[in-house]
Design a protein around this motif. Structure first.
Motif, short mmCIF file in Angstrom:
data_model
loop_
_atom_site.label_atom_id
_atom_site.label_comp_id
_atom_site.label_asym_id
_atom_site.label_seq_id
_atom_site.Cartn_x
_atom_site.Cartn_y
_atom_site.Cartn_z
N LEU A 196 -9.98 4.27 5.96
CA LEU A 196 -9.01 4.16 4.70
C LEU A 196 -9.99 3.92 3.55
O LEU A 196 -10.12 4.29 2.53
N VAL A 197 -10.73 2.77 3.76
CA VAL A 197 -11.84 2.43 2.81
C VAL A 197 -12.92 3.50 2.56
O VAL A 197 -13.28 3.77 1.31
N GLU A 220 -4.40 0.74 -5.75
CA GLU A 220 -4.77 1.09 -4.31
C GLU A 220 -6.18 0.49 -3.94
O GLU A 220 -6.17 0.11 -2.74
N SER A 221 -6.89 0.30 -5.03
CA SER A 221 -8.29 -0.28 -4.61
C SER A 221 -8.05 -1.74 -4.31
O SER A 221 -8.73 -2.13 -3.42
N LEU A 233 0.81 -1.37 -0.09
CA LEU A 233 0.07 -0.14 -0.04
C LEU A 233 0.89 1.19 0.05
O LEU A 233 0.55 2.18 -0.70
N ASN A 245 -3.13 7.79 4.55
CA ASN A 245 -2.87 6.20 4.67
C ASN A 245 -1.89 5.91 5.58
O ASN A 245 -2.16 5.17 6.66
N LEU A 269 -6.48 -2.13 -0.57
CA LEU A 269 -7.52 -2.11 0.40
C LEU A 269 -7.98 -3.40 0.58
O LEU A 269 -8.43 -3.69 1.71
N ASP A 287 0.81 4.01 -2.76
CA ASP A 287 0.54 5.40 -2.50
C ASP A 287 1.64 6.59 -2.83
O ASP A 287 1.49 7.74 -3.51
N TYR A 332 -3.35 4.77 9.59
CA TYR A 332 -3.11 3.19 9.45
C TYR A 332 -1.66 2.82 10.03
O TYR A 332 -1.73 2.07 10.84
N TYR A 377 -12.99 4.85 -1.30
CA TYR A 377 -14.07 4.24 -2.11
C TYR A 377 -15.20 5.41 -2.45
O TYR A 377 -15.58 5.57 -3.35
N VAL A 384 -14.48 -6.01 0.19
CA VAL A 384 -14.20 -5.39 1.13
C VAL A 384 -15.44 -5.45 2.03
O VAL A 384 -15.49 -5.74 3.00
N HIS A 392 -8.44 0.69 8.98
CA HIS A 392 -8.70 0.17 7.74
C HIS A 392 -10.29 0.51 7.15
O HIS A 392 -9.96 1.06 6.03
#
Length: 337
Positions: free
Chosen positions: A265-266, A129-130, A84, A311, A133, A88, A315, A270, A232, A262
């Motif tokens: 971040l999602v 990135e998607s 990740l 991120n 996660l 990033d 996280y 998203y 997710v 997490h």
């Protein structure tokens, strides 16, 4: 300089005249990125972006260095965290420096091949990135739902395979989507209403049929954005079911606490992108697209640039193991100095 700008204008006029007189596919010398031309207080926004990029580089490199240098962190979970952090770093590097260059040098021209390269790199790392996660959600799913089999299921080798497959799939799909852009002719305009060589704003400028590019953008948005998000979502449904079956309240709180960062971040990644792409591709009639275009550029630039900055802070650096590793390395460096 004014001479170079004059030459670009002349070459663009010659190109447009050639296209009008020919049925062949002819590409322009390049495009003009004009997404921020009408924005008030644009200098303040670019100062903010420079700060965001500085934080992105500093903290993601710190995360990568700490995990790489600390042997006890060479685990499946932290392999996913490093993945990740690398994504990033590249995601913001492919857009923010070019945006700042446009502001500082007042040169918003980008050559055609460089435009396609930027488009490819951006969408590779945005889709990665998607997937990153989703991989972190998979790690939490195995750890909470299958605690006794966690070490046998989620090994370093299996995590390496998952990460490698995600990179290969995303690079292959994006290469195809970017490659078919070369089939388009651009004779109407070379002014891209975005903050970089964005896929949809570019193919909408084509004067020949862009149906294939529209379908590619739609299908790949579903594959690379909505499918990981669905994974997710389903992962957290399974996690919640498992957590509420636990008899101990302390166990429930501890399990949910490991997922809180997490989930942040999602949500940050998203929700804005899903709203923007849904409106842009499926609900965007022409009139609404024209009215909403300024808001789209600003929203998409923020949605793309902010998550890589946040991120590592929200996280990675809040993880107890990384904090300990960073303090240990800092003390070693201080002793050596």
């Amino acid at each position: 300089t004014s001479i170079s700008i004059f030459h670009r204008i002349i070459s663009t006029m010659i190109f447009q005249r050639t296209v009008l007189n020919s049925s062949a596919i002819i590409h322009p010398p390049g495009f003009y990125i004009i997404g921020f031309e009408t924005f008030p207080f644009i200098s303040v926004y670019f100062i903010f972006l420079a700060f965001v990029y500085g934080v992105t580089v500093l903290f993601n490199i710190l995360v990568i260095y700490v995990i790489a240098s600390t042997r006890c962190l060479h685990t499946p979970k932290f392999l996913a965290v490093v993945n990740l952090a690398v994504i990033d770093l590249f995601l913001n590097t492919c857009t923010i420096p070019s945006m700042i260059k446009i502001f500082l040098i007042q040169d918003n021209f980008i050559p055609f091949n460089l435009c396609l390269l930027q488009m490819y790199v951006y969408y590779v790392f945005a889709s990665l990135e998607s997937f990153a996660l989703a991989i972190l959600a998979y790690d939490r799913l195995i750890a909470i739902c299958f605690p006794l089999r966690h070490n046998s299921i989620n090994t370093v080798r299996s995590m390496c395979c998952i990460v490698s497959v995600s990179w290969i799939v995303n690079m292959g799909i994006t290469a195809f989507a970017t490659g078919i852009m070369t089939r388009l002719s651009f004779c109407r305009s070379v002014r891209v209403f975005s903050y970089f060589c964005d896929y949809a704003p570019v193919f909408r400028l084509a004067c020949n049929d862009n149906t294939m590019q529209w379908f590619a953008a739609t299908i790949f948005s579903i594959l690379l954005l909505f499918v990981p998000f669905t994974f997710v979502f389903l992962s957290y449904v399974s996690i919640l079911v498992t957590v509420f079956r636990m008899k101990s309240v302390d166990s429930r709180v501890k399990a949910l606490a490991t997922c809180a960062e997490h989930l942040i971040l999602v949500a940050i990644f998203y929700i804005p992108l899903i709203v923007i792409f849904t409106v842009g591709f499926f609900l965007g009639v022409v009139l609404f697209w024209v009215i909403w275009i300024d808001q789209r550029v600003l929203s998409l630039s923020l949605a793309s640039c902010i998550p890589p900055c946040i991120n590592p802070i929200v996280y990675s650096l809040k993880t107890k193991e990384i904090k300990t590793g960073a303090l240990t390395l800092f003390r070693k460096t201080k002793v050596i100095a």
